[in-house]
Design a protein around this motif. Structure first.
Motif, PDB file in Angstrom:
ATOM      1  N   ASN A   1       0.874  -1.173   0.000  1.00  0.00           N
ATOM      2  CA  ASN A   1       0.000   0.000   0.000  1.00  0.00           C
ATOM      3  C   ASN A   1       0.910   1.222   0.000  1.00  0.00           C
ATOM      4  OD1 ASN A   1      -2.035   1.834   0.218  1.00  0.00           O
ATOM      5  ND2 ASN A   1      -2.571   1.335   2.328  1.00  0.00           N
ATOM      6  N   ALA A   2       1.247   1.687  -1.210  1.00  0.00           N
ATOM      7  CA  ALA A   2       2.208   2.767  -1.356  1.00  0.00           C
ATOM      8  C   ALA A   2       1.948   3.502  -2.654  1.00  0.00           C
ATOM      9  CB  ALA A   2       3.637   2.219  -1.362  1.00  0.00           C
ATOM     10  N   PRO A   3       2.232   4.782  -2.686  1.00  0.00           N
ATOM     11  CA  PRO A   3       2.111   5.519  -3.949  1.00  0.00           C
ATOM     12  C   PRO A   3       3.313   5.224  -4.843  1.00  0.00           C
ATOM     13  CG  PRO A   3       2.911   6.972  -2.217  1.00  0.00           C
ATOM     14  CD  PRO A   3       2.631   5.644  -1.566  1.00  0.00           C
ATOM     15  N   GLY A   4       3.053   4.810  -6.063  1.00  0.00           N
ATOM     16  CA  GLY A   4       4.143   4.606  -7.018  1.00  0.00           C
ATOM     17  C   GLY A   4       4.885   3.304  -6.819  1.00  0.00           C
ATOM     18  N   PRO A   5       6.090   3.199  -7.396  1.00  0.00           N
ATOM     19  CA  PRO A   5       6.866   1.955  -7.366  1.00  0.00           C
ATOM     20  C   PRO A   5       7.287   1.592  -5.942  1.00  0.00           C
ATOM     21  CG  PRO A   5       7.690   3.456  -9.048  1.00  0.00           C
ATOM     22  CD  PRO A   5       6.734   4.234  -8.200  1.00  0.00           C
ATOM     23  N   ALA A   6       7.489   0.287  -5.717  1.00  0.00           N
ATOM     24  CA  ALA A   6       7.948  -0.206  -4.424  1.00  0.00           C
ATOM     25  C   ALA A   6       8.978  -1.299  -4.658  1.00  0.00           C
ATOM     26  CB  ALA A   6       6.779  -0.744  -3.599  1.00  0.00           C
ATOM     27  N   THR A   7       9.981  -1.349  -3.797  1.00  0.00           N
ATOM     28  CA  THR A   7      11.013  -2.371  -3.875  1.00  0.00           C
ATOM     29  C   THR A   7      10.850  -3.342  -2.714  1.00  0.00           C
ATOM     30  OG1 THR A   7      12.576  -0.878  -4.964  1.00  0.00           O
ATOM     31  CG2 THR A   7      13.494  -2.817  -3.887  1.00  0.00           C
ATOM     32  N   PHE A   8      10.715  -4.627  -3.047  1.00  0.00           N
ATOM     33  CA  PHE A   8      10.499  -5.686  -2.070  1.00  0.00           C
ATOM     34  C   PHE A   8      11.798  -6.461  -1.866  1.00  0.00           C
ATOM     35  CE2 PHE A   8       6.471  -4.747  -3.976  1.00  0.00           C
ATOM     36  CZ  PHE A   8       5.494  -5.018  -3.033  1.00  0.00           C
ATOM     37  N   THR A   9      12.181  -6.650  -0.627  1.00  0.00           N
ATOM     38  CA  THR A   9      13.289  -7.535  -0.285  1.00  0.00           C
ATOM     39  C   THR A   9      12.763  -8.575   0.682  1.00  0.00           C
ATOM     40  OG1 THR A   9      14.935  -5.779  -0.570  1.00  0.00           O
ATOM     41  CG2 THR A   9      15.601  -7.723   0.691  1.00  0.00           C
ATOM     42  N   LEU A  10      12.737  -9.825   0.231  1.00  0.00           N
ATOM     43  CA  LEU A  10      12.217 -10.938   1.035  1.00  0.00           C
ATOM     44  C   LEU A  10      13.370 -11.879   1.340  1.00  0.00           C
ATOM     45  CD1 LEU A  10       9.624 -12.261   2.220  1.00  0.00           C
ATOM     46  CD2 LEU A  10       9.483 -13.581   0.100  1.00  0.00           C
ATOM     47  N   THR A  11      13.571 -12.180   2.616  1.00  0.00           N
ATOM     48  CA  THR A  11      14.663 -13.045   3.039  1.00  0.00           C
ATOM     49  C   THR A  11      14.136 -14.152   3.924  1.00  0.00           C
ATOM     50  OG1 THR A  11      16.170 -11.150   3.026  1.00  0.00           O
ATOM     51  CG2 THR A  11      16.907 -13.125   4.177  1.00  0.00           C
ATOM     52  N   GLY A  12      14.461 -15.412   3.584  1.00  0.00           N
ATOM     53  CA  GLY A  12      14.067 -16.552   4.387  1.00  0.00           C
ATOM     54  C   GLY A  12      15.153 -16.928   5.375  1.00  0.00           C
ATOM     55  N   ALA A  13      14.740 -17.463   6.530  1.00  0.00           N
ATOM     56  CA  ALA A  13      15.711 -17.862   7.543  1.00  0.00           C
ATOM     57  C   ALA A  13      16.635 -18.963   7.037  1.00  0.00           C
ATOM     58  CB  ALA A  13      14.980 -18.324   8.807  1.00  0.00           C
ATOM     59  N   ASN A  14      16.149 -19.756   6.058  1.00  0.00           N
ATOM     60  CA  ASN A  14      16.951 -20.850   5.510  1.00  0.00           C
ATOM     61  C   ASN A  14      17.753 -20.445   4.282  1.00  0.00           C
ATOM     62  OD1 ASN A  14      16.074 -22.683   7.487  1.00  0.00           O
ATOM     63  ND2 ASN A  14      14.204 -23.130   6.324  1.00  0.00           N
ATOM     64  N   GLY A  15      17.773 -19.166   3.981  1.00  0.00           N
ATOM     65  CA  GLY A  15      18.673 -18.693   2.937  1.00  0.00           C
ATOM     66  C   GLY A  15      18.051 -18.207   1.654  1.00  0.00           C
ATOM     67  N   GLY A  16      16.774 -18.534   1.382  1.00  0.00           N
ATOM     68  CA  GLY A  16      16.148 -18.073   0.151  1.00  0.00           C
ATOM     69  C   GLY A  16      15.804 -16.602   0.227  1.00  0.00           C
TER      70      GLY A  16
END
Length: 370
Positions: A82-97
């Motif tokens: 929920n943001a105006p314009g582009p957004a950058t997602f960084t997703l990190t898993g505890a197992n390394g993914g």
């Protein structure tokens, strides 16, 4: 009439869990990252990638949310900021993914969510602080604790169906019991009242004292107030109810705003379509103004889907306002899906003919992302 004029509070113990269910334990709400400033991102939704609809009940994501893949209709999942314009997602898993992706429209497909793990998601947009949330994905169903829900509203929630003699909150509890789930329900229902009048009567303030804490607080405003007087609705929500949520909600709890339907008589609007547009616009603004994690129960949207094909009398009684037996069932299966965080498609028909009940469940499931 199929509704009762009453004011009552009923706390009902949940039925023991009979079958395995997802452990959905939600910890404190989303936290901003360390960068100074206000986050440009105000929330993140888990999205059904096939329909691009938020999975309500699991959205907005809050710290500690557990996404049980066994209760979702599929594993095609995405994330929407929920943001105006582009957004950058960084997703990190505890197992390394993990991954980092920038989405011009704030939405990313997320195949990684098909992999059980503990995840940290950080979203950045504009020059605001990053927005971070921690959640878990599991592929193994676990026994779910009871879900505690407070319903506050008037006769739109309190109308009793003639088939089982239950209003929508009681019917949600009935459906939960039939599915082997435990749901504790507290109702503060007063026919004809606004949320402000319900507060001024004193009873809801007692329930929101913090002596009992809830996973969800469902608020149903007077049928025409949000459309015609949004400033009054906003004032009531932000100044009267919102200050109680920190003590009345469990960690990670959510507020559910019951988005009602357009009445048969759309006055003062020139048409039902215009009334519906005002409801949509003003409820979206109301939701955005509330800092507590919240979601809109799309009841009015579902009504329009069915009314477009079958006319208002298919869901609204002769007074042009209140729900009929089918509509009470539609409300209940929608709320079941949100509150129990699973698809309502499998629920029993109860007092309705099987084809009617099945259609209503399908409309509800689609609207809430299942």
């Amino acid at each position: 009439m199929p509704y009762r004029h009453r004011l009552w509070i009923a706390a009902t113990l949940g039925i023991a869990v009979l079958v395995s269910a997802a452990l959905v334990r939600v910890a404190p709400r989303v936290s901003a990252g360390s960068t100074a400033g206000t986050p440009a991102v105000s929330g993140v939704a888990l999205v059904n990638g096939a329909t691009r609809r938020p999975v309500l009940g699991l959205s907005p994501l809050t710290d500690g949310t557990v996404i049980d893949l066994t209760r979702l209709p599929g594993r095609d999942l995405g994330l929407r900021a929920n943001a105006p314009g582009p957004a950058t997602f960084t997703l990190t898993g505890a197992n390394g993914g993990g991954f980092t992706r920038t989405a011009p429209d704030g939405y990313v497909d997320c195949p990684l969510l098909d992999t059980p793990d503990a995840y940290t998601l950080t979203v950045r947009a504009g020059t605001g602080a990053p927005y971070t949330v921690h959640f878990t994905v599991t592929g193994t169903a676990a026994a779910a604790p009871p879900v505690d829900v407070l319903f506050v509203g008037n006769s739109l929630l309190g109308t009793v169906n003639r088939g089982s003699g239950e209003d929508a909150p009681a019917l949600v509890r009935h459906l939960a019991c039939a599915a082997g789930r435990a749901l504790n329900v507290t109702e503060v229902i007063h026919s004809g009242y606004t949320l402000r009048q319900t507060w001024d009567d004193g009873l809801v303030a007692t329930v929101l004292s913090g002596a009992t804490r809830f996973d969800f607080i469902v608020l149903q405003e007077y049928s025409t107030l949000v459309a015609t007087n949004p400033s009054a609705a906003t004032d009531t929500l932000l100044r009267t109810y919102a200050p109680t949520f920190a003590r009345a909600l469990k960690p990670g709890g959510r507020v559910v705003l019951f988005k009602n339907w357009a009445l048969v008589d759309p006055s003062p609007f020139p048409s039902r379509a215009a009334a519906k547009a005002a409801i949509d616009t003003n409820y979206a603004a109301l939701s955005a103004a509330l800092p507590t994690p919240n979601l809109l129960a799309p009841i009015g949207d579902e009504f329009e889907t069915i009314i477009a094909a079958e006319g208002p009398s298919s869901l609204i009684v002769a007074d042009g306002k209140h729900p009929n037996d089918a509509a009470v069932y539609l409300d209940a299966v929608t709320l079941y899906g949100i509150l129990l965080r699973e698809s309502p498609r499998h629920l029993p028909d109860l007092y309705l003919p099987a084809p009617v009940a099945s259609k209503l469940r399908s409309v509800a499931a689609t609207a809430i992302g299942y």
